[in-house]
Write a protein that holds these residues in place. Structure first.
Motif, mmCIF file in Angstrom:
data_model
loop_
_atom_site.group_PDB
_atom_site.id
_atom_site.type_symbol
_atom_site.label_atom_id
_atom_site.label_comp_id
_atom_site.label_asym_id
_atom_site.label_seq_id
_atom_site.Cartn_x
_atom_site.Cartn_y
_atom_site.Cartn_z
ATOM 1 N N TRP A 1 43.764 76.383 -33.145
ATOM 2 C CA TRP A 1 42.938 77.211 -34.015
ATOM 3 C C TRP A 1 41.448 77.106 -33.695
ATOM 4 N N ASN A 2 41.005 75.985 -33.117
ATOM 5 C CA ASN A 2 39.582 75.754 -32.895
ATOM 6 C C ASN A 2 39.335 75.210 -31.497
ATOM 7 N N ASN A 3 38.101 75.439 -31.025
ATOM 8 C CA ASN A 3 37.552 74.781 -29.848
ATOM 9 C C ASN A 3 36.409 73.890 -30.308
ATOM 10 N N CYS A 4 36.439 72.632 -29.932
ATOM 11 C CA CYS A 4 35.461 71.662 -30.398
ATOM 12 C C CYS A 4 34.771 71.001 -29.213
ATOM 13 N N ALA A 5 33.507 70.639 -29.436
ATOM 14 C CA ALA A 5 32.723 69.917 -28.434
ATOM 15 C C ALA A 5 32.077 68.724 -29.118
ATOM 16 N N GLY A 6 32.179 67.573 -28.489
ATOM 17 C CA GLY A 6 31.609 66.347 -29.052
ATOM 18 C C GLY A 6 30.786 65.620 -28.016
ATOM 19 N N ASN A 7 30.000 64.650 -28.493
ATOM 20 C CA ASN A 7 29.175 63.851 -27.600
ATOM 21 C C ASN A 7 29.287 62.387 -27.965
ATOM 22 N N ALA A 8 28.553 61.568 -27.248
ATOM 23 C CA ALA A 8 28.677 60.127 -27.399
ATOM 24 C C ALA A 8 28.125 59.620 -28.720
ATOM 25 N N ILE A 9 27.242 60.347 -29.353
ATOM 26 C CA ILE A 9 26.655 59.866 -30.601
ATOM 27 C C ILE A 9 27.526 60.200 -31.810
ATOM 28 N N GLY A 10 28.635 60.886 -31.589
ATOM 29 C CA GLY A 10 29.580 61.155 -32.664
ATOM 30 C C GLY A 10 29.505 62.546 -33.245
ATOM 31 N N ALA A 11 28.644 63.393 -32.750
ATOM 32 C CA ALA A 11 28.536 64.760 -33.267
ATOM 33 C C ALA A 11 29.685 65.605 -32.709
ATOM 34 N N LEU A 12 30.296 66.376 -33.586
ATOM 35 C CA LEU A 12 31.423 67.226 -33.201
ATOM 36 C C LEU A 12 31.218 68.608 -33.795
ATOM 37 N N HIS A 13 31.211 69.615 -32.943
ATOM 38 C CA HIS A 13 31.015 70.990 -33.377
ATOM 39 C C HIS A 13 32.245 71.790 -32.979
ATOM 40 N N CYS A 14 32.811 72.511 -33.961
ATOM 41 C CA CYS A 14 34.039 73.276 -33.735
ATOM 42 C C CYS A 14 33.772 74.755 -33.968
ATOM 43 N N ARG A 15 34.424 75.566 -33.185
ATOM 44 C CA ARG A 15 34.315 77.019 -33.303
ATOM 45 C C ARG A 15 35.725 77.597 -33.299
ATOM 46 N N PRO A 16 36.083 78.360 -34.318
ATOM 47 C CA PRO A 16 37.448 78.912 -34.355
ATOM 48 C C PRO A 16 37.616 80.041 -33.357
ATOM 49 N N HIS A 17 38.863 80.306 -33.036
ATOM 50 C CA HIS A 17 39.170 81.456 -32.190
ATOM 51 C C HIS A 17 38.913 82.731 -33.002
ATOM 52 N N HIS A 18 38.025 83.563 -32.508
ATOM 53 C CA HIS A 18 37.594 84.713 -33.304
ATOM 54 C C HIS A 18 38.666 85.794 -33.389
ATOM 55 N N THR A 19 39.439 85.978 -32.377
ATOM 56 C CA THR A 19 40.431 87.042 -32.374
ATOM 57 C C THR A 19 41.682 86.553 -31.669
ATOM 58 N N ILE A 20 42.821 87.057 -32.115
ATOM 59 C CA ILE A 20 44.079 86.652 -31.490
ATOM 60 C C ILE A 20 44.430 87.530 -30.294
ATOM 61 N N PHE A 21 43.723 88.630 -30.136
ATOM 62 C CA PHE A 21 44.064 89.549 -29.052
ATOM 63 C C PHE A 21 43.580 89.038 -27.697
ATOM 64 N N LYS A 22 42.562 88.179 -27.695
ATOM 65 C CA LYS A 22 42.061 87.617 -26.449
ATOM 66 C C LYS A 22 42.641 86.244 -26.147
ATOM 67 N N LEU A 23 43.493 85.753 -27.019
ATOM 68 C CA LEU A 23 44.124 84.461 -26.775
ATOM 69 C C LEU A 23 45.228 84.603 -25.748
ATOM 70 N N GLU A 24 45.442 83.541 -25.036
ATOM 71 C CA GLU A 24 46.522 83.552 -24.056
ATOM 72 C C GLU A 24 47.866 83.520 -24.768
ATOM 73 N N GLY A 25 48.876 84.010 -24.086
ATOM 74 C CA GLY A 25 50.188 84.173 -24.704
ATOM 75 C C GLY A 25 50.828 82.874 -25.120
ATOM 76 N N TYR A 26 50.638 81.806 -24.356
ATOM 77 C CA TYR A 26 51.299 80.546 -24.704
ATOM 78 C C TYR A 26 50.715 79.939 -25.968
#
Length: 235
Positions: free
Chosen positions: A48-73
């Protein structure tokens, strides 16, 4: 058999919880440190989300905006995990009704059918979860070991192992429920045969003679032979 059904219910319930945790997790795959130039940051991806984190513990997540551009699997894994959760929920509900230790569900025959249906739901839930996690893991490993794949490579995330564990627990719970129904049927048939035999044996208790009407007629052939033999001896 009640203890086996309780163990099956707890196993299926734990499998359902693990399946839910794996579905909502964002750690289905993580960036490979071997191919990453900057090791202080990493990327996590889930259903459901793509997240990026760093060494200091910050984590930022972004949801998948549309299902039409998602891969089939990814869409297939979403559908399988949602199906696994629904089947596990119905399996847990029917298992509560069909277990022998509960007082709902009607007769023993109806409860056995409901428990068997709950076991089938647990089995299907485990198969759906297992298929989803295996499909996602196969995509990760195929990209990782492909020398022609030049994009970012990922490794297996923790959510896959949680999903595999939940699927195994659901399959074990469904199998134990089905086996408990088979064992209870054979046990009830054995009790019926034993009770039927005991009723015939105990109809005339020890020390109690049969009624006169049920006694066999006396056999006079032996006594007449003995009398004829005595006459011949004395003659």
């Amino acid at each position: 058999m009640s203890s086996l059904q309780i163990m099956a219910f707890l196993s299926g319930l734990a499998g359902l919880g693990a399946t839910i945790a794996a579905t909502v997790s964002n750690e289905w795959r993580a960036t490979s440190r071997a191919s990453s130039v900057i090791t202080a940051t990493w990327v996590l991806q889930g259903l459901w989300n793509n997240c990026a984190g760093n060494a200091i513990g910050a984590l930022h997540c972004r949801p998948h905006h549309t299902i039409f551009k998602l891969e089939g699997y990814i869409q297939a894994c979403r559908g399988l995990m949602i199906s696994a959760i629904c089947l596990g929920f119905f399996g847990s509900t029917f298992a509560l009704v069909g277990m022998k230790c509960t007082k709902i569900g009607g007769t023993d025959k109806n409860k056995a059918r409901i428990a068997c249906f709950a076991g089938v739901n647990f089995l299907l839930s485990g198969i759906c979860s297992l298929s989803s996690c295996s499909l996602y893991a196969h995509r990760i490993t195929s990209e990782f070991f492909d020398p022609m794949f030049v994009a970012q490579k990922y490794e297996l995330g923790a959510a896959l192992f949680i999903g595999w564990s939940g699927s195994i627990l659901c399959i074990l719970g469904g199998t134990m429920l089905c086996f408990s129904i088979a064992g209870s049927k054979s046990h009830s048939q054995a009790n019926y045969i034993y009770k039927g035999t005991a009723s015939h044996i105990s109809s005339y208790p020890r020390g109690q003679a049969k009624p006169v009407t049920q006694r066999p007629p006396p056999d006079y052939s032996n006594s007449s032979r003995m009398q004829h033999f005595d006459k011949n001896v004395y003659v």
